[in-house]
Design an enzyme around this catalytic site. Structure first.
Site, PDB file in Angstrom:
ATOM      1  N   ASP A  24       0.858  -1.204   0.000  1.00  0.00           N
ATOM      2  CA  ASP A  24       0.000   0.000   0.000  1.00  0.00           C
ATOM      3  C   ASP A  24       0.884   1.241   0.000  1.00  0.00           C
ATOM      4  OD1 ASP A  24      -1.971   1.606   2.620  1.00  0.00           O
ATOM      5  OD2 ASP A  24      -1.878   1.988   0.456  1.00  0.00           O
ATOM      6  N   ASP A  52      -3.981   3.982   2.863  1.00  0.00           N
ATOM      7  CA  ASP A  52      -5.424   3.731   3.093  1.00  0.00           C
ATOM      8  C   ASP A  52      -5.658   2.286   3.548  1.00  0.00           C
ATOM      9  OD1 ASP A  52      -6.593   3.211  -0.379  1.00  0.00           O
ATOM     10  OD2 ASP A  52      -5.032   2.227   0.821  1.00  0.00           O
ATOM     11  N   ASP A  81      -1.984  -1.171  -3.634  1.00  0.00           N
ATOM     12  CA  ASP A  81      -2.294  -0.414  -4.851  1.00  0.00           C
ATOM     13  C   ASP A  81      -1.147  -0.533  -5.859  1.00  0.00           C
ATOM     14  OD1 ASP A  81      -1.842   2.295  -2.606  1.00  0.00           O
ATOM     15  OD2 ASP A  81      -0.297   1.400  -3.896  1.00  0.00           O
ATOM     16  N   ASP A 106      -5.892 -10.432 -15.208  1.00  0.00           N
ATOM     17  CA  ASP A 106      -6.960 -11.342 -14.821  1.00  0.00           C
ATOM     18  C   ASP A 106      -8.206 -10.994 -15.631  1.00  0.00           C
ATOM     19  OD1 ASP A 106      -7.236 -12.865 -11.603  1.00  0.00           O
ATOM     20  OD2 ASP A 106      -8.514 -13.224 -13.356  1.00  0.00           O
ATOM     21  N   ASP A 156     -10.671 -16.226 -15.709  1.00  0.00           N
ATOM     22  CA  ASP A 156     -11.438 -16.638 -14.536  1.00  0.00           C
ATOM     23  C   ASP A 156     -12.600 -17.562 -14.921  1.00  0.00           C
ATOM     24  OD1 ASP A 156     -11.843 -15.924 -11.614  1.00  0.00           O
ATOM     25  OD2 ASP A 156     -13.813 -15.414 -12.396  1.00  0.00           O
ATOM     26  N   GLU A 185      -8.652 -20.677 -15.912  1.00  0.00           N
ATOM     27  CA  GLU A 185      -9.036 -21.297 -14.642  1.00  0.00           C
ATOM     28  C   GLU A 185     -10.247 -22.155 -14.940  1.00  0.00           C
ATOM     29  OE1 GLU A 185     -11.391 -19.350 -11.788  1.00  0.00           O
ATOM     30  OE2 GLU A 185     -10.382 -20.251 -10.079  1.00  0.00           O
ATOM     31  N   HIS A 190      -5.070 -17.031  -4.359  1.00  0.00           N
ATOM     32  CA  HIS A 190      -5.907 -16.159  -3.520  1.00  0.00           C
ATOM     33  C   HIS A 190      -7.190 -16.845  -3.064  1.00  0.00           C
ATOM     34  CE1 HIS A 190      -7.642 -15.901  -7.461  1.00  0.00           C
ATOM     35  NE2 HIS A 190      -8.708 -15.344  -6.954  1.00  0.00           N
TER      36      HIS A 190
HETATM   37  O1  ISL Z   1     -13.434 -21.139  -3.807  1.00  0.00           O
HETATM   38  C1  ISL Z   1     -12.920 -21.809  -4.650  1.00  0.00           C
HETATM   39  C2  ISL Z   1     -11.772 -22.650  -4.383  1.00  0.00           C
HETATM   40  O2  ISL Z   1     -12.267 -23.808  -3.742  1.00  0.00           O
HETATM   41  C3  ISL Z   1     -13.538 -21.894  -5.989  1.00  0.00           C
HETATM   42  O3  ISL Z   1     -14.910 -22.213  -5.950  1.00  0.00           O
HETATM   43  C4  ISL Z   1     -13.439 -20.548  -6.669  1.00  0.00           C
HETATM   44  O4  ISL Z   1     -14.435 -19.688  -6.187  1.00  0.00           O
HETATM   45  C5  ISL Z   1     -13.592 -20.832  -8.141  1.00  0.00           C
HETATM   46  O5  ISL Z   1     -12.425 -21.474  -8.504  1.00  0.00           O
HETATM   47  C6  ISL Z   1     -13.764 -19.594  -8.956  1.00  0.00           C
HETATM   48  O6  ISL Z   1     -12.752 -18.688  -8.592  1.00  0.00           O
HETATM   49  C7  ISL Z   1     -12.654 -17.534  -9.423  1.00  0.00           C
HETATM   50  O7  ISL Z   1     -13.944 -16.961  -9.657  1.00  0.00           O
HETATM   51  C8  ISL Z   1     -14.640 -16.409  -8.561  1.00  0.00           C
HETATM   52  C9  ISL Z   1     -13.772 -15.560  -7.624  1.00  0.00           C
HETATM   53  O8  ISL Z   1     -14.461 -15.373  -6.393  1.00  0.00           O
HETATM   54  C10 ISL Z   1     -12.448 -16.236  -7.351  1.00  0.00           C
HETATM   55  O9  ISL Z   1     -11.619 -15.406  -6.540  1.00  0.00           O
HETATM   56  C11 ISL Z   1     -11.783 -16.521  -8.685  1.00  0.00           C
HETATM   57  O10 ISL Z   1     -10.478 -17.079  -8.511  1.00  0.00           O
HETATM   58  C12 ISL Z   1     -15.728 -15.544  -9.174  1.00  0.00           C
HETATM   59  O11 ISL Z   1     -15.123 -14.632 -10.055  1.00  0.00           O
END
Ligand code: ISL
Length: 564
Positions: free
Chosen positions: A24, A28, A32, A101, A207, A265, A337
Site C-alpha cells: 500500500d 489507506d 495499490d 486477470d 477466470d 481457470e 488467492h
Molecule cells: O473457492 C474456490 C476454491 O475452492 C472456488 O470455488 C473458486 O471460487 C472458483 O475457482 C472460482 O474462482 C474464481 O472466480 C470467482 C472468484 O471469487 C475467485 O476469486 C476466482 O479465482 C468468481 O469470479
C-alpha cells in the site's frame, strides 16, 4: 529446442499478485499499483518471468474485484491508468511480463451493460445476460427458473421485481453471468481484450473460463449443498466452450509477434478436457485444474472435508504429469488467492523452512509452469481466524450465516474456514518486522499475520538459508535449465510412500529430484533411482546438508544432476 523458438512460459515462473494485499503506497490500508511499483526490484531479484495480476478494474468489490463494473478503467483504490502504464513499463524494463486477470463469465451488476440489460425486457442488451421467467409454486408464489445453488450460498437466481424475471449468477447476486451465446457479448469481450493487448499486456488468466458455455436449457442439476441443485454438469465445459475459445484465440490472441500467454481457470476439468484445451491445436496454453486442491473435499459441498496429505496431493499432480505428458501443458500450483497457504495446508509450520522449500522443490521441477502466490516465497502461513469478525471473504461470510442459521455450531464452521477458507491466503504481504509488516502506514484492510516479526522479506533477504533465498535459487535453476523446461517426466519408486522421486530427462541431460514429504527421517536407496545406464550424482540444490546418502531428513529435498 533453441531458446529462440520455445514459448517463454515453459521456462518462466509466474508470480501472482493479489493487489489488495501486496503493498500500500498511500496509507489507506489497501494495496495499490504504486505499491507494486515500489516492489519491482524485489520481483526481479526473485527471478520470476511474469506477474499474474488479480483484478485492478473499477469494481464495487463485492468479491474483491472479481465483480467488474468497467473493464477498461482502474479502480481508484488501486490507482490510475497512468500508474498502470508505469508499472507495466517497470516490469518490462526488468524482463518481467504482465498477465491480466480476465473475469468475463460475469460482470458486476453495476456494469453499464447490466444496468441497460435490467432496465427493460426490450433493451438491446437484455439478452447479454441470462434472464428467465420464474416457475409458479403450488401456493401461487414465484420460484426461480431452476434450483441451482450459487457458489456463494443461496440460489443462483435473483428476481428483478421491475420486470418480474430472474437473472442468473453462479456467484453473488452482484455478479450476473454474461450470456456468451450472444455473439455481441463475445465481440465486446474480444474488443476489450484487444484494448489491453494494445496497451502492452502479455496475456490473460481467464477466470472460470469453462463456465462461459452453458446448456441453454439450464436444466435441473444434481442434489447439491444447502438444499439447492448442483448445476455444474450444465454450466461447466458446456457445448460451445471450444468454439468460443477458438474464436477468441483467432480474433484476439494470435499475433505471432506478441507471444501472449493464456491460462484458463477451469474448475472440475478432467485430464482429457485439459489436454484438448491445451494441446498443440488447443485454444489455451495451459489451465488451472483443481483435482489436487479438492482432494480434501467430500462430495459437491466445498465445506465437507476429509484429511489429505502432501503425498496424496503430489500423487494427483504426478497423475496429471502423465495425463498431459507432451500433449498438453500443466500449470503447477499449490496455493493462490482462493486456496489456503500451502505451508499450513500441506507442509508443517514446525518445520517451516524445510517444508516450505520441500513443497516448492517437488512442485517447481515438474513438467509445466510453476505459479508462486505472493508470500509463498517467504513461507507465509494461513491468517488466524479467531471469530466470525475475522471473515472478510463473501464466500465465507455467506456460508457462515447460512450454516449457523441452519443450526451448525459456529465454532465448527470457523474450524472449517481455518482449513479451507479463502481468507487464509489474503492477509497482507509481510515486508518487514515494522508496523503492519511494512505493508501500509495505515490500518490494513485485513490484519497482518502476527508471525510477521520473524517471517518477512527483509529478514529473509539477509539469510542464506531462508525460504526466500531458496526460492531465488530454485527459480533460477528452472530458468537456466533446458531439461526442466522441456524434459520428459519419469516417475520413480523411492521405496517409501512419503518420499517423492522423479527424474526429468532431455537427451543426455538428466535431473533427479527426491523429496521427503513428511516430518520423519526416511531411508532411500539413491542407487535404485538412477537410469539403467547409471551415472554420477552431482547435488545442484538442496534444503538440508545431504550428508546421509541413503536417508532424507525431515522434509529434506535434494536435486541432483546426473553425469555419465
Ligand atoms: O473457492 C474456490 C476454491 O475452492 C472456488 O470455488 C473458486 O471460487 C472458483 O475457482 C472460482 O474462482 C474464481 O472466480 C470467482 C472468484 O471469487 C475467485 O476469486 C476466482 O479465482 C468468481 O469470479
Amino acid at each position: 529446442m533453441s531458446r529462440v523458438d520455445e514459448p517463454w512460459w515453459k521456462r518462466a515462473t509466474i508470480y501472482q499478485i493479489y493487489p489488495r494485499s501486496f503493498a500500500d503506497s498511500d496509507g489507506d490500508g489497501i494495496g495499490d499499483l504504486r505499491g507494486i511499483i515500489s516492489k519491482v526490484d524485489y520481483l526481479a531479484e526473485l527471478g520470476i518471468g511474469a506477474v499474474w495480476l488479480s483484478p485492478i478494474y473499477k469494481s464495487p468489490h463485492a468479491d474483491n474485484g472479481y465483480d467488474i463494473a468497467d473493464y477498461c478503467a482502474i479502480d481508484p483504490v488501486f490507482g490510475t491508468l497512468d500508474d498502470f502504464d508505469e508499472l507495466l513499463a517497470a516490469l518490462h524494463a526488468r524482463g518481467i511480463r504482465l498477465i491480466m486477470d480476465l473475469v468475463v463469465n460475469h460482470t458486476s451488476d453495476e456494469h453499464q451493460w447490466f444496468k441497460e440489460s435490467r432496465s427493460s425486457k426490450d433493451d438491446p442488451r437484455r439478452d447479454w445476460y441470462w434472464w428467465r421467467k420464474g416457475r409458479t409454486a403450488p401456493d401461487g408464489s414465484s420460484l426461480p427458473p431452476n434450483d441451482w445453488g450459487s457458489f456463494f450460498s443461496g440460489p443462483a437466481w435473483t428476481l428483478d421485481p421491475a420486470s418480474g424475471e430472474y437473472y442468473l449468477h453462479l456467484f453473488a447476486p452482484k455478479q450476473p453471468d454474461l450470456n456468451w451465446e450472444n455473439p455481441r457479448v463475445r465481440a465486446a469481450i474480444h474488443q476489450m481484450m484487444k484494448w489491453w493487448i494494445d496497451r502492452g499486456v502479455d496475456g490473460f488468466r481467464m477466470d472460470v473460463i469453462n463456465y462461459i458455455s452453458k446448456d441453454p436449457g439450464l436444466p435441473a442439476g444434481e442434489p447439491g449443498p444447502q438444499g439447492y441443485e448442483d448445476g455444474s454438469r450444465w454450466f461447466a465445459s458446456g457445448p460451445h466452450l471450444m468454439e468460443y475459445l477458438q474464436e477468441m484465440r483467432l480474433a484476439v490472441l494470435s499475433d505471432p509477434g506478441k507471444e501472449l500467454l493464456t491460462v484458463g481457470e477451469t474448475p472440475m476439468i478432467t485430464p482429457s478436457q485439459a489436454a484438448q484445451l491445451t494441446d498443440h491445436e488447443g485454444p489455451l496454453d495451459m489451465v488451472f485444474q483443481f483435482e489436487h486442491v479438492n482432494l480434501d473435499q467430500v462430495g459437491p459441498d466445498k465445506w465437507e472435508l476429509r484429511p489429505t496429505s502432501a503425498r496424496e496431493v503430489f500423487g494427483s499432480l504426478v497423475a496429471w504429469q502423465h495425463a498431459l505428458g507432451d500433449r498438453g501443458w500443466n500449470s503447477l500450483y499449490l496455493s493462490n488467492h482462493d486456496q489456503p497457504r500451502q505451508l499450513s495446508r500441506f507442509g508443517d509450520e514446525r518445520f517451516r523452512t524445510r517444508s516450505a522449500t520441500a513443497l516448492a522443490t517437488a512442485l517447481h521441477l515438474l513438467r509445466g509452469t510453476p505459479y508462486v502466490f505472493q508470500g509463498e516465497e517467504l513461507g507465509m502461513a494461513n491468517a488466524p481466524v479467531a471469530s466470525s469478525e475475522d471473515l472478510y471473504d463473501i464466500e465465507s461470510r455467506n456460508h457462515f450465516a447460512t450454516a449457523v442459521a441452519a443450526g451448525s455450531d459456529p465454532d465448527g464452521v470457523l474450524e472449517v474456514f481455518r482449513l479451507k477458507g479463502r481468507d487464509n491466503p489474503r492477509s497482507p504481504m509481510q515486508w518487514t518486522d515494522g508496523p503492519h509488516a511494512g505493508f501500509s502506514t495505515g490500518r490494513p484492510w485485513m490484519p497482518v499475520n502476527p508471525d510477521y516479526r520473524t517471517v518477512n522479506a527483509a529478514a529473509e533477504a539477509a539469510e542464506e538459508d531462508s525460504v526466500l533465498a531458496y526460492y531465488r535459487r530454485l527459480i533460477r535453476l528452472r530458468a537456466n535449465s533446458d531439461v526442466v523446461a522441456h524434459g520428459s517426466f519419469v516417475e520413480l519408486d523411492a521405496g517409501d510412500p512419503n518420499v517423492l522421486a522423479y527424474r526429468r530427462e532431455l537427451g543426455s541431460e538428466s535431473l533427479l529430484v527426491v523429496v521427503n514429504l513428511s516430518g520423519e527421517v526416511r531411508s532411500i536407496r539413491l542407487g535404485d533411482l538412477l537410469p539403467p545406464e547409471g551415472g554420477q550424482l552431482e547435488l545442484v540444490l538442496g534444503n538440508g546438508d545431504a550428508s546421509a546418502r541413503d536417508a532424507l531428513g525431515e522434509w529434506e529435498a535434494r536435486v541432483y544432476r546426473l553425469t555419465s
